[in-house]
Design a protein around this motif. Structure first.
Motif: not given
Length: 166
Positions: A14-31
């Protein structure tokens, strides 16, 4: 300015929040998080904040100068992706050359310069100490005299600076 425009398959962001779009959590450890970290380190921003293929924002505009881009939008769909369009403000900074001072030798008072030269050689240069000075000291003394009498007896003119686009 560094800018990149292209299709990237980072569907989870989610480019506005820079979080996971589906879970609204951090994207840690991902590309996805690696891309966000790279953008942060480069002080770059992704400017496309709307979906460009179905519900995903795949067509990105990444830049280090976000203020240069305005009116980022997507016109009618022409392919399986929306086309991203925007206005890039390009300005060329003007180079201002400073004014330059130059001597007007045609208007110089050469009679006075001759008198000054006679006085200099008689009283200051050949005063019995010329052999006590080294070559550099003698040269510096002559050079200072020539520059000084020129500055006094030759008028100067200052030109205006120019504003020119390269």
């Amino acid at each position: 300015m560094h800018s990149r425009l292209g299709c990237f398959n980072f569907r989870k962001i989610n480019w506005q929040t820079k979080l996971n779009k589906n879970t609204n959590t951090c994207l840690n450890g991902s590309d996805d998080q690696a891309l966000i970290d790279i953008l942060n380190e480069a002080s770059a921003e992704q400017l496309v904040l709307f979906p460009t293929r179905e519900s995903n924002t795949l067509d990105l505009l990444i830049t280090t100068l976000p203020g240069q881009f305005t009116d980022i939008h997507s016109p009618d769909r022409f392919s399986n992706h929306d086309i991203v369009m925007g206005t890039l403000r390009c300005t060329i900074p003007r180079k201002i050359r400073p004014g330059r001072t130059f001597f007007q030798y045609l208007k110089g008072n050469y009679n006075q310069m001759r008198e000054d030269s006679k006085e200099f050689t008689r009283d200051r240069y050949f005063n019995g100490h010329q052999n006590n000075r080294n070559v550099e000291e003698n040269w510096d003394m002559i050079k200072e005299f020539i520059l000084g009498t020129t500055k006094i007896n030759v008028p100067t003119k200052t030109s205006k600076g120019k504003q020119s686009i390269p």
